[in-house]
Design a protein around this motif. Structure first.
Motif, PDB file in Angstrom:
ATOM      1  N   VAL A 161      11.049   0.238  -5.414  1.00  0.00           N
ATOM      2  CA  VAL A 161      10.290   1.059  -6.369  1.00  0.00           C
ATOM      3  C   VAL A 161       8.895   1.339  -5.842  1.00  0.00           C
ATOM      4  O   VAL A 161       8.438   2.498  -5.821  1.00  0.00           O
ATOM      5  N   ASN A 162       8.186   0.302  -5.400  1.00  0.00           N
ATOM      6  CA  ASN A 162       6.822   0.499  -4.896  1.00  0.00           C
ATOM      7  C   ASN A 162       6.820   1.335  -3.623  1.00  0.00           C
ATOM      8  O   ASN A 162       5.943   2.207  -3.445  1.00  0.00           O
ATOM      9  N   ILE A 168       5.860   9.005  -2.014  1.00  0.00           N
ATOM     10  CA  ILE A 168       5.653  10.335  -2.606  1.00  0.00           C
ATOM     11  C   ILE A 168       4.205  10.536  -3.037  1.00  0.00           C
ATOM     12  O   ILE A 168       3.869  11.589  -3.589  1.00  0.00           O
ATOM     13  N   GLY A 169       3.348   9.540  -2.798  1.00  0.00           N
ATOM     14  CA  GLY A 169       1.931   9.696  -3.046  1.00  0.00           C
ATOM     15  C   GLY A 169       1.470   9.446  -4.470  1.00  0.00           C
ATOM     16  O   GLY A 169       0.315   9.736  -4.797  1.00  0.00           O
ATOM     17  N   GLU A 173      -1.399   1.743  -3.542  1.00  0.00           N
ATOM     18  CA  GLU A 173      -1.197   0.319  -3.291  1.00  0.00           C
ATOM     19  C   GLU A 173      -0.087  -0.168  -4.228  1.00  0.00           C
ATOM     20  O   GLU A 173       0.132   0.407  -5.287  1.00  0.00           O
ATOM     21  N   PRO A 174       0.634  -1.211  -3.841  1.00  0.00           N
ATOM     22  CA  PRO A 174       1.779  -1.664  -4.647  1.00  0.00           C
ATOM     23  C   PRO A 174       1.363  -2.077  -6.058  1.00  0.00           C
ATOM     24  O   PRO A 174       0.296  -2.677  -6.264  1.00  0.00           O
TER      25      PRO A 174
END
Length: 312
Positions: A161-162, A168-169, A173-174
């Motif tokens: 997910v992160n 995709i921008g 940061e996670p």
């Protein structure tokens, strides 16, 4: 000899047919009650017995309620301090309220996603309908523990997910998704969504399409016909699916343990800790009995209210 054996077989056949015709219904009904007695009432009374006991150091770690005095007098000593302790320590109240909150949110999300899915399955062609139902039930072919473990790899800081959101921008940061209440709700919705879809499907598929056609002929728009015709007729499926999701979600242990953090304190984890970490079986049993009463009694009263309204 052959004629005598035939007469005996006819007599035995008539006897068994008469016995089954008279006793068959009773025997058929007795099996569910026996199952309920063996796997619910018996364990319930064992836990109820332990909940009134006193904790001791030993095996088992509680004192028996029943003692014989002078050989003829039976003494029963009930310790209600276990139940008083539940309300004296705020951790149990906080865990119960947090469990109810997460279970309600998860049940609502299951209903929000499950109803459109069940409705779409009912409106599909018969061949496609079976394929869609198979897809709903397909996760049950995999171990529940493995499916929950898979979300750890997906929701971690370096998870799918992160990495997707960063690629995709949308984020730079996670995000902290794992070890949160959100992760627990997501795991519960994923695991229990089929329990919501199947009762809803069974309820929606029984709705007579001629009622919807009559509503359209009378000038009712699709959304209004859904609210006034389909939704009331499928209320039993909504209640059944909500019960099937809410009750196990309140006492869920595996999902909060794997996906939740220290703040995701739920009653299942507390009961586990009392049983296996603190070795305080009486308090853990009192907590389990309190949870059963809090969950089961309101649904029994609700069912009685629905039955009384149906008879009226």
């Amino acid at each position: 000899m052959e004629k005598m054996l035939k007469n005996v077989s006819d007599i035995l056949r008539d006897f068994f047919e008469s016995f089954l015709s008279k006793r068959g219904n009773g025997l058929l009904i007795s099996f569910p009650f026996f199952w309920l007695l063996l796997f619910f009432l018996a364990p319930f009374f064992i836990i109820l017995n332990i909940s009134f006991a006193e904790i001791v150091v030993g095996a088992p770690p509680f004192k028996s309620l029943y003692q014989w005095l002078d050989g003829n007098i039976l003494s029963i000593r009930l310790n209600i301090n276990n139940y008083v302790y539940l309300f004296a320590d705020s951790i149990y109240v906080v865990a119960l309220l947090n469990s109810v909150k997460i279970a309600l949110i998860s049940t609502f999300l299951c209903l929000l996603f499950g109803y459109p899915m069940a409705y779409a399955i009912c409106r599909a062609s018969p061949a496609m309908r079976m394929a869609l139902l198979m897809m709903v039930m397909l996760p049950f072919w995999t171990s529940f523990l493995i499916r929950v473990y898979a979300w750890i790899g997906m929701l971690g800081k370096q998870g799918v997910v992160n990495n997707f959101l960063m690629s995709i921008g949308l984020i730079h940061e996670p995000l902290k998704i794992l070890n949160t209440d959100f992760a627990v709700c997501l795991g519960i919705v994923y695991s229990y969504l089929p329990f919501m879809i199947l009762p809803l499907y069974a309820s929606i598929v029984k709705v007579d399409s001629s009622l919807l056609e009559a509503a359209f002929d009378l000038g009712c728009r699709p959304f209004r016909s859904f609210l006034t015709v389909t939704l009331p007729l499928t209320l039993s499926g909504i209640v059944a699916g909500s019960v099937l999701v809410f009750i196990p979600a309140v006492g869920e242990f595996v999902i909060p343990e794997l996906l939740g953090g220290p703040d995701s304190l739920m009653i299942g984890r507390v009961i586990w800790n009392e049983f296996f970490t603190n070795r305080d079986w009486p308090v853990a049993s009192a907590l389990a009995i309190s949870l059963i009463v809090i969950l089961v009694v309101p649904f029994m009263l609700f069912q009685k209210f629905r039955s009384s309204r149906g008879e009226a």
